[in-house]
Design a protein around this motif. Structure first.
Motif, PDB file in Angstrom:
ATOM      1  N   PHE A  12       0.814  -1.207   0.000  1.00  0.00           N
ATOM      2  CA  PHE A  12       0.000   0.000   0.000  1.00  0.00           C
ATOM      3  C   PHE A  12       0.855   1.268   0.000  1.00  0.00           C
ATOM      4  O   PHE A  12       0.563   2.231  -0.703  1.00  0.00           O
ATOM      5  N   PHE A  13       1.946   1.267   0.774  1.00  0.00           N
ATOM      6  CA  PHE A  13       2.815   2.442   0.809  1.00  0.00           C
ATOM      7  C   PHE A  13       3.397   2.727  -0.570  1.00  0.00           C
ATOM      8  O   PHE A  13       3.453   3.886  -0.998  1.00  0.00           O
ATOM      9  N   ASP A  14       3.846   1.680  -1.275  1.00  0.00           N
ATOM     10  CA  ASP A  14       4.393   1.864  -2.621  1.00  0.00           C
ATOM     11  C   ASP A  14       3.360   2.501  -3.536  1.00  0.00           C
ATOM     12  O   ASP A  14       3.668   3.436  -4.283  1.00  0.00           O
ATOM     13  N   HIS A  15       2.144   2.009  -3.497  1.00  0.00           N
ATOM     14  CA  HIS A  15       1.096   2.554  -4.367  1.00  0.00           C
ATOM     15  C   HIS A  15       0.757   3.995  -3.995  1.00  0.00           C
ATOM     16  O   HIS A  15       0.427   4.797  -4.874  1.00  0.00           O
ATOM     17  N   GLN A  16       0.843   4.329  -2.725  1.00  0.00           N
ATOM     18  CA  GLN A  16       0.638   5.725  -2.322  1.00  0.00           C
ATOM     19  C   GLN A  16       1.746   6.607  -2.892  1.00  0.00           C
ATOM     20  O   GLN A  16       1.487   7.701  -3.406  1.00  0.00           O
ATOM     21  N   LEU A  17       2.981   6.143  -2.782  1.00  0.00           N
ATOM     22  CA  LEU A  17       4.118   6.897  -3.315  1.00  0.00           C
ATOM     23  C   LEU A  17       3.974   7.097  -4.815  1.00  0.00           C
ATOM     24  O   LEU A  17       4.122   8.211  -5.324  1.00  0.00           O
TER      25      LEU A  17
END
Length: 153
Positions: free
Chosen positions: A116-121
């Motif tokens: 999820f963090f990667d997709h937010q970035l």
């Protein structure tokens, strides 16, 4: 008053230093996101049977039959990043990839825990290009900065 002037001076100096780097930042965000999604599209393309399996049984793409989702999702990951990397039609391509990114997160709940963090970035990086465009290092800039030729009658 002295402190306020000092803060303004720091901000002005920081702006003078960073402003010439904006085209590199915009290029960096475009290339990073393009590489991530293109690489994902190539994995899907190169292992097509696995891709079809995942779309049928794992991914929960809303509103689309799994077959159409598999083809359009893979095509999006292979086509949109090329436009983004070149800086061609950057704003609409970045926006389309931003929406695609949201659909990917919504469609695959197992992704929420670890990715999820990667997709937010990546989403934030795409929004940078949606709002500020491709910058000077792009085909968009080349097209928009060509001098207008007068028509000779």
């Amino acid at each position: 008053m002295r402190m306020l002037n000092f803060l303004k001076q720091i901000d002005t100096t920081a702006q003078r230093i960073t402003e010439p780097l904006i085209p590199l930042l915009l290029l960096f965000t475009r290339l990073w996101v393009a590489w991530i999604f293109f690489k994902s599209g190539m994995v899907k393309y190169n292992s097509w049977d696995s891709t079809l399996y995942l779309f049928e049984y794992e991914y929960q793409v809303p509103l689309l039959p799994w077959q159409i989702a598999a083809y359009t999702g893979t095509a999006a990951e292979l086509i949109l990043p090329v436009f983004l990397a070149l800086g061609l039609f950057t704003r609409p391509m970045a926006l389309a990839l931003f929406v695609f990114n949201i659909i990917a997160v919504v469609s695959y709940p197992l992704l929420w825990e670890k990715g999820f963090f990667d997709h937010q970035l990546w989403g934030m990086m795409m929004l940078v290009n949606v709002f500020w465009g491709a910058g000077m290092i792009s085909i968009d800039h080349l097209i928009s900065s060509k001098p207008k030729q007068s028509l000779l009658l």
